[in-house]
Design a protein around this motif. Structure first.
Motif, PDB file in Angstrom:
ATOM      1  N   ALA A 193      -9.969   2.427   3.615  1.00 25.87           N
ATOM      2  CA  ALA A 193      -9.996   3.168   4.868  1.00 25.87           C
ATOM      3  C   ALA A 193     -11.084   4.235   4.816  1.00 25.87           C
ATOM      4  CB  ALA A 193      -8.631   3.794   5.132  1.00 25.87           C
ATOM      5  N   LEU A 194     -11.244   4.832   3.636  1.00 26.80           N
ATOM      6  CA  LEU A 194     -12.276   5.866   3.486  1.00 26.80           C
ATOM      7  C   LEU A 194     -13.653   5.271   3.776  1.00 26.80           C
ATOM      8  CD1 LEU A 194     -12.352   8.858   2.432  1.00 26.80           C
ATOM      9  CD2 LEU A 194     -13.170   7.901   0.299  1.00 26.80           C
ATOM     10  N   GLY A 200       0.801  -1.226   0.000  1.00 22.67           N
ATOM     11  CA  GLY A 200       0.000   0.000   0.000  1.00 22.67           C
ATOM     12  C   GLY A 200       0.826   1.264   0.000  1.00 22.67           C
ATOM     13  N   PHE A 235      -6.464   3.413   0.452  1.00 22.60           N
ATOM     14  CA  PHE A 235      -7.156   4.657   0.783  1.00 22.60           C
ATOM     15  C   PHE A 235      -8.667   4.485   0.661  1.00 22.60           C
ATOM     16  CE2 PHE A 235      -9.206   8.216  -1.459  1.00 22.60           C
ATOM     17  CZ  PHE A 235      -9.336   9.097  -0.397  1.00 22.60           C
ATOM     18  N   THR A 236      -9.129   3.876  -0.433  1.00 21.83           N
ATOM     19  CA  THR A 236     -10.576   3.733  -0.601  1.00 21.83           C
ATOM     20  C   THR A 236     -11.159   2.831   0.486  1.00 21.83           C
ATOM     21  OG1 THR A 236     -10.317   1.892  -2.111  1.00 21.83           O
ATOM     22  CG2 THR A 236     -10.472   4.045  -3.101  1.00 21.83           C
ATOM     23  N   VAL A 253     -10.861  -0.231  11.394  1.00 22.14           N
ATOM     24  CA  VAL A 253      -9.901   0.593  10.659  1.00 22.14           C
ATOM     25  C   VAL A 253      -8.575   0.650  11.405  1.00 22.14           C
ATOM     26  CG1 VAL A 253      -9.394   2.919   9.863  1.00 22.14           C
ATOM     27  CG2 VAL A 253     -11.637   1.954   9.488  1.00 22.14           C
ATOM     28  N   ILE A 254      -8.638   0.763  12.726  1.00 24.01           N
ATOM     29  CA  ILE A 254      -7.382   0.802  13.490  1.00 24.01           C
ATOM     30  C   ILE A 254      -6.650  -0.533  13.367  1.00 24.01           C
ATOM     31  CG2 ILE A 254      -6.395   1.048  15.800  1.00 24.01           C
ATOM     32  CD1 ILE A 254      -7.375   3.651  14.794  1.00 24.01           C
ATOM     33  N   VAL A 288     -13.836   4.395   7.631  1.00 25.74           N
ATOM     34  CA  VAL A 288     -13.990   5.569   8.491  1.00 25.74           C
ATOM     35  C   VAL A 288     -15.350   6.217   8.254  1.00 25.74           C
ATOM     36  CG1 VAL A 288     -13.093   7.878   8.966  1.00 25.74           C
ATOM     37  CG2 VAL A 288     -11.522   5.988   8.678  1.00 25.74           C
ATOM     38  N   GLY A 289     -15.776   6.240   6.987  1.00 24.29           N
ATOM     39  CA  GLY A 289     -17.061   6.848   6.673  1.00 24.29           C
ATOM     40  C   GLY A 289     -18.213   6.161   7.390  1.00 24.29           C
ATOM     41  N   LEU A 325       4.062  -4.801   6.666  1.00 30.30           N
ATOM     42  CA  LEU A 325       5.187  -4.211   5.949  1.00 30.30           C
ATOM     43  C   LEU A 325       6.469  -4.990   6.187  1.00 30.30           C
ATOM     44  CD1 LEU A 325       4.902  -0.418   6.481  1.00 30.30           C
ATOM     45  CD2 LEU A 325       4.991  -1.659   4.353  1.00 30.30           C
ATOM     46  N   VAL A 363      -4.991  -0.585  10.057  1.00 29.79           N
ATOM     47  CA  VAL A 363      -3.786   0.242   9.998  1.00 29.79           C
ATOM     48  C   VAL A 363      -2.623  -0.446  10.713  1.00 29.79           C
ATOM     49  CG1 VAL A 363      -2.834   2.335  10.981  1.00 29.79           C
ATOM     50  CG2 VAL A 363      -4.949   2.426   9.714  1.00 29.79           C
ATOM     51  N   LEU A 364      -2.891  -0.946  11.920  1.00 24.15           N
ATOM     52  CA  LEU A 364      -1.790  -1.518  12.690  1.00 24.15           C
ATOM     53  C   LEU A 364      -1.292  -2.814  12.060  1.00 24.15           C
ATOM     54  CD1 LEU A 364      -2.973  -0.785  16.316  1.00 24.15           C
ATOM     55  CD2 LEU A 364      -1.334   0.443  14.897  1.00 24.15           C
ATOM     56  N   SER A 422      -1.504  -3.693   8.984  1.00 21.15           N
ATOM     57  CA  SER A 422      -0.801  -3.515   7.708  1.00 21.15           C
ATOM     58  C   SER A 422       0.590  -2.959   7.950  1.00 21.15           C
ATOM     59  CB  SER A 422      -1.595  -2.660   6.724  1.00 21.15           C
ATOM     60  OG  SER A 422      -1.759  -1.386   7.219  1.00 21.15           O
ATOM     61  N   THR A 423       0.806  -2.331   9.101  1.00 17.64           N
ATOM     62  CA  THR A 423       2.182  -1.955   9.432  1.00 17.64           C
ATOM     63  C   THR A 423       3.010  -3.188   9.739  1.00 17.64           C
ATOM     64  OG1 THR A 423       1.259  -0.015  10.454  1.00 17.64           O
ATOM     65  CG2 THR A 423       3.570  -0.438  10.859  1.00 17.64           C
ATOM     66  N   TRP A 454     -14.462   2.167  13.569  1.00 24.06           N
ATOM     67  CA  TRP A 454     -13.140   2.606  14.048  1.00 24.06           C
ATOM     68  C   TRP A 454     -12.240   1.444  14.423  1.00 24.06           C
ATOM     69  CZ3 TRP A 454     -11.605   7.052  12.773  1.00 24.06           C
ATOM     70  CH2 TRP A 454     -12.549   8.072  12.571  1.00 24.06           C
TER      71      TRP A 454
END
Lengths: 477, 509
Positions: free
Chosen positions: A394-395, A380, A391-392, A406-407, A398-399, A417, A410-411, A413-414, A403
């Motif tokens: 997460a959008l 990503g 992005f789409t 989404v969190i 979040v929309g 990496l 994010v975590l 996907s880190t 939450w």
């Protein structure tokens, strides 16, 4: 039924006809190139007739739903299948046994996937699913002179049959409750199904269907087959399993839950929330432990399906857009990764250990470069399609106020990496062992074309995504 | 259009460097040098232009309200100028150090520079995040491929730290997008429109944390700094230069550009914590610097200390402190960058960065010794050199908000004297235990140092142009702090009544 209504399923007819023609051709005279070209022509003809499917006047044909949505997904599946076929041409050529039937199976599997994506009835749903799955059993085991492939096929066969049984039982329960098997009507009635004793058979049926669907998508906790099959299947078939076979199920899943809205169907919402969270966490964490590139990609695709479910759970038109867009980026990156692996592998000798890739950038900078950007897209990172895709997602998440998910996205996907960076580091940092200083692996013309197109698409979607998003919005909604 | 060229030229130059390597392995550096020279000229021209004459706004992904918006105010222009200058220095400093895959090296270097420039110029939050991420991968590869012994570990750590915090900022950006969209009905990532978003206190605090975390990691502030010593130490010289000189600045820029104006009220509540973190960073960084035996690692820790002043000053949020922050950003970029180039030169000659094995090099390398002395003095904040102005103004500004923190922070000035003098004493003065006789700085290295010395002295003696350039932006930033200000804590009027230092009073209108 009139002749004109037959035109609306022209893509399906083209695929079926192509399969039969390849079969006849092979019966008359075995010609590998002929079989490959004929299958590609079949796929191209199916793609060319998609507008007929998109513009179908009556949306229902037998038990299929024919509209822009199914035509769009059929197109996506056809393109991915064509990429797999092109990639397998030089791979299967290295197999010293009957080779032509490989393409028949590919065509049939694609046909199954499209029927599945367009199905509007449990009968077509199951028909498509089985056509796809049974073809895959044979495809995975195709180079049967080599042991690993057979093992993978068995590992696919057993859980797939069990999950099909679950699916059938689930369908039966739903039928006993609702009295019909139309997917769209069931979807419309879903919001009424709440956690309440009166709906227990419906909930039980839906849950059993989730097992079947979850198996196909390889989301946790139904993912156990994925690493073994990814590892053992011939590389172009792995590409097919991770893209076409999953994409078709995603298309169906979206359609099942769109009319009523997933957010209002509380029990299913909870189930899918758990599946999404567990998939993201398990996929990314388990991938850390692997040293086999194909297994890493298997776990990574478990995680990616988890990401997709986040947007799916957001519900509404935005979910369809973002899931579809993400699926495209996922297709491109996965086809690219497995494309590179295919180029480097041959039946029975898969190039799969991360050590095999050490210093590839010195032996073949182009292949290493393509592999690197595909991995970056899965991770990503910007300029690649995966960035816009994430992005789409997460959008959408979040929309809809999801939450927690989404969190987690994010975590995890880190964390993800880390293993993508391991692949990158292997490609660029390590110097190859002297014994590995083999001549640069060369790739044939079709491989080169596929990888070039995929790389171009990857950057194009990463930099100029607006046209594709507009196209998704007009066709899929 | 000019702003686009500032980003396109490094990116295109990088691609060209990569391509020409196939023709002749010696060419990439010339291509990169030419690209950065053109970029620097453009940046100078931009800095001389009247403000707000060249904003660009083109739709990018209109479905989501994303546009390509480039604009430049005084702050961006100065930082873009710094980027172009340090970029040129980085290309020059890598001239003989990098001999493996040079084309790919310069491609990554210039792509990172393009990303940094984009960060400084973007006024669309999505675009900003895009560039924020664009600079990561090339930076990762610079460390991972051309770094020193422990490079894979260091580069991975750098990447994971920045990416994790960046993603949280991304979620905060998305939340801001939806909150603004829901209240106004207009979904957009346009910074200028998002400025007017009204947020509930809780939402503002959460969103601010998301943004701030990314910037604190990048800055870095204690306790988010642990990636920095590793990354700076293991990176090749040009990489360390860019990391210290530019990437850290993007964190500071983010605080000034986004955190303060977007979440003014939350910032006021959070300011004491942030300023305390700043002081802790100043002292902790200095203390850690004492303990290092690796010269590069030592300089890396001094960066933590110096960036503490930036955090402290930004959250003090008054005129003096903000001017100080800008000065500190520019001067730290130049002085620390120069120190990294000098250490890189030493390592190239002696193959060691171990302080215990160095010493007494002045007689063999007077030019390197002199330059190192000067930049060590700049780093300790000697009056007459730029860093003094920055740190002094920050302390002065902070004193009006919190005398205690200001006093504590000024201990940092003393500790910086100790480590800076140590660097000089233990590397270029004293005994020469190994009997090193390395060649002195070459003409190329001498001219790099000359350019950097001229700048740091100029900034120390005539900082006025900097203040003039950033005055509109800083005044605007102060306007943002006004409505929510609590008079007893951060005294707006006190700033006016206090005695501004000479440099600020003589502002040209």
């Amino acid at each position: 039924m009139t002749l004109t209504s037959l035109f609306t399923i022209a893509p399906l007819i083209c695929l079926g006809a192509a399969a039969v023609l390849v079969m006849l051709l092979t019966a008359v005279r075995r010609t590998y190139t002929g079989a490959a070209v004929l299958s590609l022509i079949g796929l191209a003809a199916a793609f060319a007739t998609l507008p007929l499917m998109a513009r179908a006047s009556s949306h229902q044909f037998f038990l299929l739903m024919l509209n822009g949505y199914s035509a769009f997904y059929a197109g996506l599946l056809l393109l991915a299948a064509a990429a797999c076929v092109l990639l397998s041409i030089s791979y299967v050529r290295k197999y010293r046994h009957n080779r032509e039937e490989f393409f028949i199976l590919m065509l049939l599997a694609t046909l199954g996937a499209i029927v599945l994506a367009a199905s509007n009835h449990f009968a077509t749903f199951f028909l498509g699913l089985e056509l796809l799955t049974v073809s895959l059993y044979a495809l995975i085991a195709y180079p049967h002179l080599h042991q690993g492939h057979i093992e993978a096929a068995i590992k696919y066969l057993v859980p797939a049959s069990v999950s099909s049984a679950f699916l059938l039982f689930g369908m039966a329960l739903i039928y006993s409750y609702s009295g019909h098997m139309e997917i769209e009507r069931i979807g419309r009635d879903l919001p009424a199904v709440q956690l309440h004793a009166g709906y227990r058979w419906m909930i039980a049926g839906l849950s059993m269907m989730v097992v079947g669907i979850g198996f196909k998508l390889a989301v946790a906790p139904f993912h156990l087959w994925a690493p073994d099959v990814y590892q053992g299947a011939p590389a172009p078939v792995t590409a097919f399993v991770s893209t076409v076979s999953k994409g078709a199920v995603v298309a169906l899943l979206l359609r099942l839950f769109t009319p009523g809205g997933i957010q209002t169907a509380t029990p299913m919402f909870i189930v899918f929330t758990i599946i999404a969270a567990v998939s993201m966490i398990a996929g990314n964490l388990l991938a850390l432990l692997q040293n086999n590139v194909k297994r890493i990609l298997a776990y990574s695709s478990i995680a990616h399906l988890g990401y997709i479910l986040v947007a799916f759970l957001a519900g509404g038109p935005r979910a369809i857009d973002s899931v579809t867009f993400y699926l495209i980026t996922y297709f491109i990156a996965n086809l690219g990764c497995f494309g590179v692996i295919t180029v480097l592998s041959s039946p029975g000798k898969e190039m799969e250990s991360i050590d095999d890739y050490r210093g590839l950038s010195r032996r073949n900078p182009w292949l290493a470069g393509v592999f690197a950007v595909m991995v970056l897209s899965l991770a990503g990172l910007p300029l690649t399609a995966g960035f816009i895709g994430k992005f789409t997602l997460a959008l959408a998440g979040v929309g809809a106020g999801l939450w927690t998910l989404v969190i987690i996205l994010v975590l995890t996907s880190t964390i993800g990496l880390y293993y993508y960076l391991r692949i990158l580091a292997a490609l660029f940092v390590g110097a190859p062992e002297p014994k590995d200083m083999r001549p640069a692996p060369s790739f044939s013309f079709p491989d080169g074309i596929v990888l070039a197109i995929l790389t171009f698409l990857l950057f194009w979607l990463g930099v100029m995504p607006a046209p594709i998003i507009a196209m998704i919005q007009t066709m899929v909604r | 259009m000019m702003l686009v060229w500032l980003i396109v030229i490094p990116a295109a130059g990088g691609l060209i460097s990569w391509m020409v390597e196939r023709i002749n392995p010696a060419w990439p550096k010339y291509a990169a040098l030419a690209a950065m020279a053109v970029d620097l000229i453009l940046a100078i021209v931009l800095a001389c232009k009247p403000a707000s004459s060249n904003a660009i706004a083109v739709p990018w992904i209109p479905q989501f309200g994303i546009a390509i918006i480039f604009s430049s105010d005084g702050l961006s222009r100065l930082l873009v100028l710094l980027t172009a200058f340090l970029g040129l220095m980085a290309v020059a400093s890598a001239w003989t150090e990098i001999d493996d895959r040079t084309g790919f090296f310069y491609f990554n270097l210039l792509l990172a520079l393009a990303g940094v420039t984009g960060v400084f110029l973007s006024l669309d939050l999505f675009l900003f995040y895009f560039f924020w991420e664009v600079m990561l991968i090339p930076m990762y590869l610079l460390i991972a491929i051309w770094g020193h012994e422990n490079r894979v570990y260091a580069s991975t750590k750098f990447f994971l730290f920045t990416q994790a915090s960046g993603l949280l900022m991304f979620v905060a950006i998305l939340a801001l997008y939806f909150l603004h969209g829901k209240s106004s009905g207009h979904y957009t990532f346009d910074y200028r429109l998002l400025l007017g978003t009204t947020l509930s206190p809780t939402a503002a605090l959460l969103l601010m944390s998301g943004f701030l975390l990314a910037f604190l990691v990048k800055l870095p502030a204690v306790p988010f700094h642990s990636w920095l010593p590793d990354a700076h130490t293991e990176a090749p010289t040009a990489g360390s230069l860019i990391l210290a000189g530019l990437l850290l600045k993007t964190g500071a820029y983010g605080i000034l550009r986004f955190v303060l104006p977007l979440f003014a009220s939350a910032v006021h509540h959070f300011a004491p914590i942030a300023m305390t973190l700043g002081v802790v960073s100043i002292l902790y960084g200095a203390l850690q610097a004492f303990g290092q035996t690796d010269l590069k690692r030592m300089i890396a820790y001094t960066s933590v200390s110096h960036m503490g002043f930036v955090l402290l000053g930004a959250f003090a949020w008054n005129r003096l402190a903000l001017y100080g922050v800008v000065m500190q950003l520019l001067c730290h970029g130049i002085s620390t960058g120069a120190l990294f180039i000098l250490v890189g030169g030493l390592q190239q000659r002696l193959h060691t960065r171990d302080i215990d094995r160095l010493g007494g090099l002045w007689s063999a390398m007077p030019r390197l010794g002199g330059a190192m002395m000067l930049f060590a003095m700049a780093s300790l904040g000697l009056p007459g050199l730029g860093n003094f102005i920055g740190e002094f103004l920050v302390l002065l500004g902070v004193f009006q908000v919190s005398p205690v923190l200001s006093v504590l922070a000024s201990i940092g000035l003393i500790t910086s004297c100790v480590y800076s003098v140590w660097i000089v004493q233990r590397t270029i003065q004293g005994k020469n235990p190994k009997g090193w006789k390395p060649p002195d700085l070459s003409a190329r290295e001498t001219s790099i140092m000359a350019a950097m010395i001229v700048l740091i002295v100029w900034l120390g003696l005539f900082p006025q142009p900097v203040f003039t350039a950033v005055r509109p932006s800083m005044e605007w930033l102060q306007q943002m702090s006004k409505p929510a200000i609590s008079p007893h804590r951060i005294s707006g009027p006190a700033v006016q009544s206090s005695m501004p230092p000479e440099a600020v009073r003589k502002e040209t209108p």
